[in-house]
Design an enzyme around this catalytic site. Structure first.
Site, PDB file in Angstrom:
ATOM      1  CG  ASP A   1      -9.153  -4.615 -13.474  1.00  0.00           C
ATOM      2  OD1 ASP A   1      -8.493  -5.415 -14.133  1.00  0.00           O
ATOM      3  OD2 ASP A   1      -9.029  -3.490 -12.831  1.00  0.00           O
ATOM      4  CD  GLU A   2      -5.157  -6.225 -17.768  1.00  0.00           C
ATOM      5  OE1 GLU A   2      -5.040  -6.639 -18.991  1.00  0.00           O
ATOM      6  OE2 GLU A   2      -4.281  -5.888 -16.946  1.00  0.00           O
TER       7      GLU A   2
ATOM      8  CE1 TYR B   1      -4.092 -12.391 -18.366  1.00  0.00           C
ATOM      9  CE2 TYR B   1      -4.721 -10.039 -18.019  1.00  0.00           C
ATOM     10  CZ  TYR B   1      -4.870 -11.481 -17.525  1.00  0.00           C
ATOM     11  OH  TYR B   1      -5.105 -11.448 -16.209  1.00  0.00           O
TER      12      TYR B   1
HETATM   13  P1  NAD Z   1       0.951 -16.001 -12.322  1.00  0.00           P
HETATM   14  O1  NAD Z   1       1.338 -15.816 -13.515  1.00  0.00           O
HETATM   15  O2  NAD Z   1       1.785 -15.412 -11.187  1.00  0.00           O
HETATM   16  O3  NAD Z   1       0.585 -17.588 -11.931  1.00  0.00           O
HETATM   17  C1  NAD Z   1      -0.133 -18.401 -13.065  1.00  0.00           C
HETATM   18  C2  NAD Z   1       0.147 -19.802 -12.621  1.00  0.00           C
HETATM   19  O4  NAD Z   1      -0.546 -20.818 -13.190  1.00  0.00           O
HETATM   20  C3  NAD Z   1       1.763 -20.329 -12.225  1.00  0.00           C
HETATM   21  O5  NAD Z   1       1.940 -21.011 -11.184  1.00  0.00           O
HETATM   22  C4  NAD Z   1       1.753 -21.144 -13.446  1.00  0.00           C
HETATM   23  O6  NAD Z   1       2.841 -22.104 -13.492  1.00  0.00           O
HETATM   24  C5  NAD Z   1       0.276 -22.040 -13.779  1.00  0.00           C
HETATM   25  N1  NAD Z   1      -0.072 -22.188 -15.031  1.00  0.00           N
HETATM   26  C6  NAD Z   1       0.059 -21.558 -16.012  1.00  0.00           C
HETATM   27  N2  NAD Z   1      -0.387 -22.377 -17.116  1.00  0.00           N
HETATM   28  C7  NAD Z   1      -0.716 -23.593 -16.475  1.00  0.00           C
HETATM   29  C8  NAD Z   1      -1.485 -24.754 -17.119  1.00  0.00           C
HETATM   30  N3  NAD Z   1      -1.600 -24.972 -18.531  1.00  0.00           N
HETATM   31  N4  NAD Z   1      -1.599 -25.830 -16.320  1.00  0.00           N
HETATM   32  C9  NAD Z   1      -1.704 -25.430 -14.933  1.00  0.00           C
HETATM   33  N5  NAD Z   1      -0.846 -24.516 -14.334  1.00  0.00           N
HETATM   34  C10 NAD Z   1      -0.683 -23.652 -15.023  1.00  0.00           C
HETATM   35  O7  NAD Z   1      -0.720 -15.305 -12.333  1.00  0.00           O
HETATM   36  P2  NAD Z   1      -1.239 -14.507 -11.121  1.00  0.00           P
HETATM   37  O8  NAD Z   1      -0.990 -13.091 -11.200  1.00  0.00           O
HETATM   38  O9  NAD Z   1      -1.026 -15.446  -9.989  1.00  0.00           O
HETATM   39  O10 NAD Z   1      -2.694 -14.516 -11.481  1.00  0.00           O
HETATM   40  C11 NAD Z   1      -3.338 -15.460 -11.192  1.00  0.00           C
HETATM   41  C12 NAD Z   1      -5.110 -15.566 -11.835  1.00  0.00           C
HETATM   42  O11 NAD Z   1      -5.547 -14.133 -11.460  1.00  0.00           O
HETATM   43  C13 NAD Z   1      -5.072 -15.329 -13.337  1.00  0.00           C
HETATM   44  O12 NAD Z   1      -6.121 -16.048 -13.767  1.00  0.00           O
HETATM   45  C14 NAD Z   1      -5.076 -13.994 -13.524  1.00  0.00           C
HETATM   46  O13 NAD Z   1      -5.757 -13.575 -15.041  1.00  0.00           O
HETATM   47  C15 NAD Z   1      -5.812 -13.375 -12.539  1.00  0.00           C
HETATM   48  N6  NAD Z   1      -5.712 -12.134 -12.180  1.00  0.00           N
HETATM   49  C16 NAD Z   1      -4.570 -11.594 -11.853  1.00  0.00           C
HETATM   50  C17 NAD Z   1      -4.331 -10.286 -11.448  1.00  0.00           C
HETATM   51  C18 NAD Z   1      -2.966  -9.509 -10.888  1.00  0.00           C
HETATM   52  O14 NAD Z   1      -2.879  -8.596 -10.664  1.00  0.00           O
HETATM   53  N7  NAD Z   1      -1.878 -10.351 -11.084  1.00  0.00           N
HETATM   54  C19 NAD Z   1      -5.564  -9.483 -11.110  1.00  0.00           C
HETATM   55  C20 NAD Z   1      -6.508 -10.086 -11.500  1.00  0.00           C
HETATM   56  C21 NAD Z   1      -6.832 -11.189 -11.860  1.00  0.00           C
HETATM   57  O1  DAU Z   2      -5.796  -5.350 -13.814  1.00  0.00           O
HETATM   58  C1  DAU Z   2      -5.594  -6.635 -13.616  1.00  0.00           C
HETATM   59  C2  DAU Z   2      -4.354  -7.309 -14.448  1.00  0.00           C
HETATM   60  O2  DAU Z   2      -3.259  -6.461 -13.614  1.00  0.00           O
HETATM   61  C3  DAU Z   2      -3.914  -8.690 -14.317  1.00  0.00           C
HETATM   62  O3  DAU Z   2      -5.273  -9.270 -15.011  1.00  0.00           O
HETATM   63  C4  DAU Z   2      -2.952  -8.988 -15.229  1.00  0.00           C
HETATM   64  O4  DAU Z   2      -2.537 -10.568 -14.817  1.00  0.00           O
HETATM   65  C5  DAU Z   2      -1.711  -8.433 -14.235  1.00  0.00           C
HETATM   66  O5  DAU Z   2      -0.625  -8.631 -15.063  1.00  0.00           O
HETATM   67  C6  DAU Z   2      -2.036  -6.860 -14.499  1.00  0.00           C
HETATM   68  O6  DAU Z   2      -1.844  -6.410 -15.694  1.00  0.00           O
HETATM   69  P1  DAU Z   2      -1.483  -4.938 -15.895  1.00  0.00           P
HETATM   70  O7  DAU Z   2      -0.825  -5.121 -17.446  1.00  0.00           O
HETATM   71  O8  DAU Z   2      -1.943  -3.802 -15.391  1.00  0.00           O
HETATM   72  O9  DAU Z   2       0.057  -5.140 -15.033  1.00  0.00           O
HETATM   73  P2  DAU Z   2       1.553  -4.883 -15.334  1.00  0.00           P
HETATM   74  O10 DAU Z   2       2.402  -5.156 -13.977  1.00  0.00           O
HETATM   75  O11 DAU Z   2       2.106  -5.417 -16.383  1.00  0.00           O
HETATM   76  O12 DAU Z   2       1.700  -3.306 -15.575  1.00  0.00           O
HETATM   77  C7  DAU Z   2       1.196  -2.433 -14.929  1.00  0.00           C
HETATM   78  C8  DAU Z   2       1.236  -0.993 -15.441  1.00  0.00           C
HETATM   79  O13 DAU Z   2       2.528  -0.712 -15.272  1.00  0.00           O
HETATM   80  C9  DAU Z   2       0.658  -0.814 -16.824  1.00  0.00           C
HETATM   81  O14 DAU Z   2       0.170   0.184 -16.957  1.00  0.00           O
HETATM   82  C10 DAU Z   2       1.931  -0.976 -17.647  1.00  0.00           C
HETATM   83  C11 DAU Z   2       2.822  -0.521 -16.869  1.00  0.00           C
HETATM   84  N1  DAU Z   2       4.458  -0.916 -16.823  1.00  0.00           N
HETATM   85  C12 DAU Z   2       4.567  -2.278 -16.573  1.00  0.00           C
HETATM   86  C13 DAU Z   2       6.124  -2.712 -16.828  1.00  0.00           C
HETATM   87  C14 DAU Z   2       6.141  -4.105 -16.616  1.00  0.00           C
HETATM   88  C15 DAU Z   2       5.565   0.014 -17.065  1.00  0.00           C
HETATM   89  O15 DAU Z   2       5.260   1.329 -17.465  1.00  0.00           O
HETATM   90  N2  DAU Z   2       6.849  -0.455 -17.223  1.00  0.00           N
HETATM   91  C16 DAU Z   2       7.153  -1.949 -17.096  1.00  0.00           C
HETATM   92  O16 DAU Z   2       8.364  -2.157 -17.216  1.00  0.00           O
END
Ligand code: NAD
Ligand code: DAU
Length: 358
Positions: free
Chosen positions: A137-138, A161
């Site tokens: 959603d970002e 990002y």
């Molecule tokens: P994560 O950082 O936990 O995992 C990423 C994985 O990708 C890792 O296992 C890493 O080793 C692998 N990777 C990184 N670079 C690579 C490369 N060049 N080749 C092969 N593998 C590689 O991430 P996540 O939180 O599990 O997110 C997964 C996907 O979902 C991402 O595309 C992210 O943008 C998307 N997403 C995440 C969130 C969230 O809240 N975490 C929400 C919405 C979308």
């Molecule tokens: O919205 C989806 C996204 O959510 C994904 O695409 C990203 O991969 C995932 O990392 C996440 O992004 P955010 O930046 O929202 O997540 P994060 O956990 O880093 O931070 C959540 C919120 O908390 C954000 O407003 C920043 C704040 N924060 C985060 C950290 C790590 C703090 O206040 N203190 C902290 O130490």
């Protein structure tokens, strides 16, 4: 038997997806390509490694030869691209790797899929193939106090990002518009659950509370995120891969908006109760310098996936956050291993820059 290429399947969402799919389907084999960066962890896949429907391949999504070879060997029906650099704070310190993995890696996967799936002689795409891009959603940027992101909200990313994820989405759309490639894009809100690396808000706060360390809240802590339990994201992606209309984008979210400070206080309360530890209190909270370009609010309208595919979240935040906190308590060895070594250095460097605002 169908075969899916899952990239990034050793990370947080990818590994949860592998577990979800192995349990749910007997007729889908998963080839999991992951380069095991700091965020990838084979410990997340312990049971999956024993399952003959899961094949792990260590490798980079940017590697042309390797990805082509995998397409030749496994004749994939579907590609689901989770692999990414995923942490906003890291992208602010070091944007280049985000362009390489998130943009170049995606384009490599699209190109290799096109080579394998487009039948030049017949001038058409082979039947039943699909590429799914797991986006975020970002890419829509930030909201004010009112309104929600819909699939037609303009793409207006702010961080390196989200800009790299938006770039990747544009390439996926370009492959659909230009070549007619069968694709879907999913855009989900913030996930939480087991196996999330403790650089992200929820596991970082759990880890710090357990150790009575300070809890670094960025700025006033009133930023809003729309939290979804990770298994609900997995079920949505499974549905989109199977039944999503070709060329469409699907938003995924559970209408569960919370301020960051609410999340931190919820974690404190649960851990104080679970551990019966009076040293755990809101006094651990420290307001530190804000993240640069910090998006104020995310909120997802996921009506389209509900109406078209019948998806809705199964886990309430109240249940999900308790499962999650308890999982981190019960899996202390996992948490200790991922927070030893490089993590400590990352933490010192990242948070030393963010002095307390008092
Ligand atoms: P994560 O950082 O936990 O995992 C990423 C994985 O990708 C890792 O296992 C890493 O080793 C692998 N990777 C990184 N670079 C690579 C490369 N060049 N080749 C092969 N593998 C590689 O991430 P996540 O939180 O599990 O997110 C997964 C996907 O979902 C991402 O595309 C992210 O943008 C998307 N997403 C995440 C969130 C969230 O809240 N975490 C929400 C919405 C979308
Ligand atoms: O919205 C989806 C996204 O959510 C994904 O695409 C990203 O991969 C995932 O990392 C996440 O992004 P955010 O930046 O929202 O997540 P994060 O956990 O880093 O931070 C959540 C919120 O908390 C954000 O407003 C920043 C704040 N924060 C985060 C950290 C790590 C703090 O206040 N203190 C902290 O130490």
């Amino acid at each position: 038997m169908k075969t899916y290429l899952i990239t990034g399947g050793a990370g947080f969402i990818g590994s949860n997806f592998i577990h979800y799919m192995l349990k749910k389907h007997d007729d889908i084999r998963l080839v999991n390509l992951d380069s095991l960066t700091y965020a990838g962890n084979l410990e997340n896949l312990k049971e999956a490694m024993e399952d003959s429907k899961h094949v792990f391949v260590k490798g980079d999504i940017c590697d042309k030869e390797l990805v082509s070879e995998l397409f030749r060997k496994y004749d994939f029906d579907c590609v689901i691209n989770f692999a990414a650099e995923s942490h906003v704070d890291r992208s602010i310190s070091n944007p280049e790797i985000f362009v390489r993995t998130n943009v170049m890696g995606t384009v490599n996967l699209l190109q290799r899929a096109k080579e394998a799936w487009y039948d030049d002689a017949a001038n058409e795409w082979k039947v039943g193939k699909k590429y799914v891009q797991v986006s975020t959603d970002e890419v829509y940027g930030a909201l004010g106090p009112e309104g929600y992101f819909t699939e037609s909200t303009p793409i207006q990313p702010h961080s390196p990002y989200s800009s790299s994820k938006a770039g990747a989405d544009h390439f996926v759309k370009a492959f659909y518009d230009t070549y007619g490639m069968p694709v879907n894009i999913t855009r989900c809100s913030n996930n939480y659950g087991r196996y999330q690396f403790p650089e992200k808000l929820i596991p970082l706060m759990i880890n710090n509370v357990k150790q009575h360390r300070q809890l670094p809240v960025y700025g006033d802590g009133m930023q809003i995120r729309d939290w979804l339990y990770v298994e609900d994201h997995c079920s949505a992606i499974d549905l989109v891969a199977k039944r999503g209309r070709i060329g469409e984008v699907y938003n995924i979210g559970g209408h569960n908006e919370k301020t960051n400070i609410y999340i931190v206080k919820t974690i404190i309360e649960r851990l104080r109760e679970r551990l019966a530890d009076d040293q755990i209190s809101e006094e651990l909270i420290v307001h530190v310098q804000d993240r640069l370009g910090h998006d104020r609010r995310y909120g997802i309208d996921s009506d389209k996936i509900r109406k078209e595919l019948g998806w809705y979240p199964q886990t309430s935040f109240e249940e999900g956050i308790v499962f999650t906190i308890d999982w981190y308590l019960e899996n202390e060895a996992w948490l200790e291993r991922v927070t030893s070594g490089d993590y400590r250095q990352y933490y010192e460097e990242m948070y030393a820059k963010k002095e307390s605002r008092g």
